[in-house]
Design a protein around this motif. Structure first.
Motif, mmCIF file in Angstrom:
data_model
loop_
_atom_site.group_PDB
_atom_site.id
_atom_site.type_symbol
_atom_site.label_atom_id
_atom_site.label_comp_id
_atom_site.label_asym_id
_atom_site.label_seq_id
_atom_site.Cartn_x
_atom_site.Cartn_y
_atom_site.Cartn_z
ATOM 1 N N PRO A 208 -24.313 -44.013 15.013
ATOM 2 C CA PRO A 208 -25.658 -43.660 14.521
ATOM 3 C C PRO A 208 -26.749 -44.557 15.112
ATOM 4 O O PRO A 208 -27.870 -44.099 15.333
ATOM 5 C CB PRO A 208 -25.555 -43.869 13.000
ATOM 6 C CG PRO A 208 -24.099 -43.789 12.702
ATOM 7 C CD PRO A 208 -23.410 -44.351 13.902
ATOM 8 N N MET A 211 -28.616 -43.563 18.361
ATOM 9 C CA MET A 211 -29.639 -42.507 18.318
ATOM 10 C C MET A 211 -31.008 -43.019 18.763
ATOM 11 O O MET A 211 -31.967 -42.262 18.822
ATOM 12 C CB MET A 211 -29.772 -41.946 16.894
ATOM 13 C CG MET A 211 -28.597 -41.112 16.448
ATOM 14 S SD MET A 211 -28.382 -39.653 17.452
ATOM 15 C CE MET A 211 -26.958 -40.093 18.364
ATOM 16 N N SER A 218 -28.714 -38.209 23.839
ATOM 17 C CA SER A 218 -27.876 -37.970 22.650
ATOM 18 C C SER A 218 -27.101 -36.666 22.804
ATOM 19 O O SER A 218 -25.922 -36.585 22.450
ATOM 20 C CB SER A 218 -28.739 -37.906 21.392
ATOM 21 O OG SER A 218 -29.501 -39.071 21.261
ATOM 22 N N GLU A 268 -28.562 -39.198 4.255
ATOM 23 C CA GLU A 268 -29.463 -39.561 5.348
ATOM 24 C C GLU A 268 -30.663 -38.612 5.407
ATOM 25 O O GLU A 268 -30.541 -37.433 5.131
ATOM 26 C CB GLU A 268 -28.665 -39.499 6.667
ATOM 27 C CG GLU A 268 -29.341 -40.140 7.847
ATOM 28 C CD GLU A 268 -29.696 -41.588 7.635
ATOM 29 O OE1 GLU A 268 -30.904 -41.869 7.608
ATOM 30 O OE2 GLU A 268 -28.784 -42.425 7.492
ATOM 31 N N ASP A 270 -32.903 -39.027 8.268
ATOM 32 C CA ASP A 270 -33.273 -39.035 9.681
ATOM 33 C C ASP A 270 -32.532 -37.897 10.377
ATOM 34 O O ASP A 270 -31.309 -37.855 10.369
ATOM 35 C CB ASP A 270 -32.902 -40.393 10.297
ATOM 36 C CG ASP A 270 -33.375 -40.528 11.730
ATOM 37 O OD1 ASP A 270 -33.277 -39.542 12.482
ATOM 38 O OD2 ASP A 270 -33.823 -41.623 12.110
ATOM 39 N N LYS A 272 -31.887 -36.992 13.518
ATOM 40 C CA LYS A 272 -30.906 -37.297 14.564
ATOM 41 C C LYS A 272 -29.687 -38.019 13.998
ATOM 42 O O LYS A 272 -28.574 -37.822 14.463
ATOM 43 C CB LYS A 272 -31.559 -38.140 15.671
ATOM 44 C CG LYS A 272 -32.366 -37.300 16.651
ATOM 45 C CD LYS A 272 -33.031 -38.152 17.701
ATOM 46 C CE LYS A 272 -32.039 -38.614 18.743
ATOM 47 N NZ LYS A 272 -32.714 -39.383 19.821
ATOM 48 N N LYS A 273 -29.911 -38.859 12.974
ATOM 49 C CA LYS A 273 -28.767 -39.589 12.398
ATOM 50 C C LYS A 273 -27.846 -38.653 11.629
ATOM 51 O O LYS A 273 -26.630 -38.865 11.585
ATOM 52 C CB LYS A 273 -29.259 -40.721 11.496
ATOM 53 C CG LYS A 273 -29.632 -41.956 12.291
ATOM 54 C CD LYS A 273 -29.718 -43.188 11.435
ATOM 55 C CE LYS A 273 -30.023 -44.391 12.307
ATOM 56 N NZ LYS A 273 -30.370 -45.575 11.534
#
Length: 579
Positions: A208, A211, A218, A268, A270, A272-273
């Motif tokens: 993670p 990212m 990614s 989460e 975020d 992208k996370k």
């Protein structure tokens, strides 16, 4: 800028053309059951040969075709995504270096050339993660590099152990290694190297963190290249590892990784996370299938997963751009009205990830879960598998609800723009592959269709957990973090689950900080302290003092000669008197 675009388009066409060539060759190889092995001797010393070996079989050709296809689409996508980047050609060169390292790893049946690809991946991934030069990127890059160095050390140890066989072509020595008890150590080292590169517990925290890299990176790194390198190595070494006790431990670790990533993704915010944790969950799935002794099935899921995960990251990149570089999903909502085609791609890749029937993910995930039901696993692993499948539906549905449903939450005055058709063209290629690749690969990889007979309840178990996961995702999407804490009745538990079971604290602030701090103290106290005093600097100071003294003597000073004359006369006089 035109020069940069030229490099982009040349790279895209070259990689795409190469992937099509590999696809044709792969069809020919799989139809005729061919394996081609090239060997080029570079140097020979005392019966040990350093050779460059290349292995072409259906597996390496198919994997190379997928890597080249995804990387070509990612480079085409970068033409638009990185358009404001002044040094775009430098970025493209780094991506091409990364792809070259992965290809080197795929076609190598030799552990030394594998190390070249393996180390190349680690080095170039560091350069790509720190591409946006800020503190967060530097920290993430260092964590990625240090975590992957552990795996590199194990590969180096495998190279030294394999000198016992007189060659590093591991493919020819599998049976010897399997029967030689002492050589089981090689298997252990290969497993350790793989779990560092594929981010299994306890090395999960770097994935993670990585990212921080640009989104095209990614899409490439966390779908088909860097994180799958460890799994590919285990597939190649599967014959050696299948009966080992370490494989049972790996089954436990990978199942826990799958579960941990699924739970953390639900906490989460975020964008992208969330997708990175989803990748971590799928990597745990692939590792656990491997540990059960089904390498073909793990390879099948690896390929289908690469397609829809790369597409998912690309869609996330478009959404982040449209949202004025905001990654928080709480700021989003109703985006399907503004970017319908990207939303379509996002939803289809999400559904493929969930295993919705007749998309790419369905063919591999359904087969995996039925094989789990069929095998003689204990109830703990069985439950982890099915709960993790439910969690996949959980976070995917939650993400869809946050992004697509409701009102736009970013700001009261906003400037939304039309979809970027350069990005869309790249995404459409992966969209088609996400729909059809599962069915095509199933016919190609397995020489006979899997027909699995199970009781009705076990057959329907996948549908049960998927529906429960969907329902829970729908419920949870309306809650904020405070409601979740009330639901769990404790802040500490949700903090533990949210922070990946405190793995970042252990690896980043614990292990890495301890070793770096220890190294700094060694440098300060030994290299720049006692070591300096008793070696370089100490010798220098002694010689400097002596030189000054001798220099003083050599200056023909009358006082020195007078003093020495008086001194010697005094000694002669004393000796005369004593006699």
């Amino acid at each position: 800028m035109n020069k940069n675009y030229c490099i982009c388009m040349i790279s895209f066409f070259f990689l795409f053309f190469l992937s099509m060539i590999f696809f044709i060759f792969m069809i020919y190889f799989i139809m005729n059951n061919l394996v081609v092995f090239f060997e080029w001797e570079i140097i020979s010393f005392s019966s040990m040969n350093i050779v460059m070996s290349i292995l072409f079989d259906w597996m390496s050709l198919l994997f190379m075709m997928f890597v080249l296809l995804i990387s070509s689409v990612v480079i085409y996508y970068s033409k638009s995504y990185m358009s404001s980047e002044l040094n775009l050609n430098r970025f493209i060169m780094l991506v091409l270096l990364f792809v070259f390292s992965m290809l080197m790893l795929i076609i190598s049946p030799n552990i030394i050339s594998i190390l070249l690809g393996w180390d190349g991946l680690g080095l170039v991934s560091y350069c790509l993660v720190i591409y946006y030069q800020n503190i967060k990127s530097y920290n993430a890059g260092m964590l990625t590099a240090l975590s992957n160095r552990i795996g590199d050390v194990f590969i180096l140890m495998v190279i030294s152990w394999m000198m016992n066989y007189g060659s590093w072509n591991y493919l020819f020595y599998m049976n010897f290694m399997k029967n030689d008890v002492e050589m089981k150590i090689i298997g252990f080292m290969i497993i350790m190297a793989s779990i560092t590169k594929s981010a299994q517990i306890p090395f999960s925290s770097w994935l993670p963190a990585a990212m921080a890299a640009p989104t095209p990176v990614s899409a490439l790194v966390h779908s088909s290249t860097l994180v799958t390198a460890g799994i590919y190595l285990l597939i190649r070494f599967n014959e050696l590892l299948i009966d080992m006790f370490f494989f049972k431990i790996l089954l436990l670790l990978s199942s826990l990784t799958m579960f941990m990533a699924g739970v953390s993704a639900n906490y989460e915010f975020d964008l992208k996370k969330i997708i990175a944790l989803s990748t971590l969950s799928q990597l745990g799935l692939m590792m656990s299938i491997l540990s059960m002794g089904l390498p073909d099935l793990a390879f099948f899921h690896l390929l289908t997963h690469a397609m829809f995960k790369a597409l998912l990251f690309m869609c996330a990149g478009v959404i982040i751009h449209m949202m004025n570089d905001t990654q928080d999903i709480r700021m989003m909502g109703g985006i399907s009205c503004y970017i319908p085609l990207t939303s379509l791609c996002m939803n289809i890749s999400n559904m493929a990830l969930c295993g919705i029937p007749f998309l790419a993910g369905f063919y591999s995930k359904d087969l995996v879960l039925e094989m789990v039901s069929l095998s003689s696993l204990n109830i703990f692993i069985f439950m982890l598998y099915y709960i993790s499948t439910g969690l996949t539906m959980f976070y995917s549905f939650r993400l869809t609800m946050y992004l697509m449903v409701g009102d736009f939450n970013l700001m009261s005055v906003y400037n939304l723009y039309e979809e970027d058709y350069v990005k869309l063209k790249g995404m459409i290629i992966l969209l088609m592959m996400s729909v059809v690749s599962g069915g095509i690969l199933m016919w190609m990889i397995f020489s006979y269709p899997y027909m699995i007979y199970l009781p009705l309840n076990l057959k329907l178990m996948v549908i049960y957990v998927s529906l429960i996961g969907c329902f829970m995702g729908y419920l949870i999407s309306g809650m904020n973090i405070h409601s979740l804490n009330k639901l769990l009745k404790t802040y500490n538990l949700s903090n533990f689950l949210c922070l990946m079971w405190f793995l970042p604290n252990l690896s980043t602030y614990g292990l890495n900080y301890f070793f770096l701090n220890f190294g700094q103290k060694l440098l300060k106290n030994i290299d720049l302290g006692w070591g300096e005093m008793y070696s370089g600097q100490g010798m220098y100071m002694i010689m400097k003092k002596n030189t000054i003294f001798y220099n003083f003597l050599h200056m023909m000073n009358f006082k020195i000669y007078l003093f020495s004359f008086v001194f010697w006369m005094f000694i002669v006089l004393v000796m005369f008197m004593l006699n």
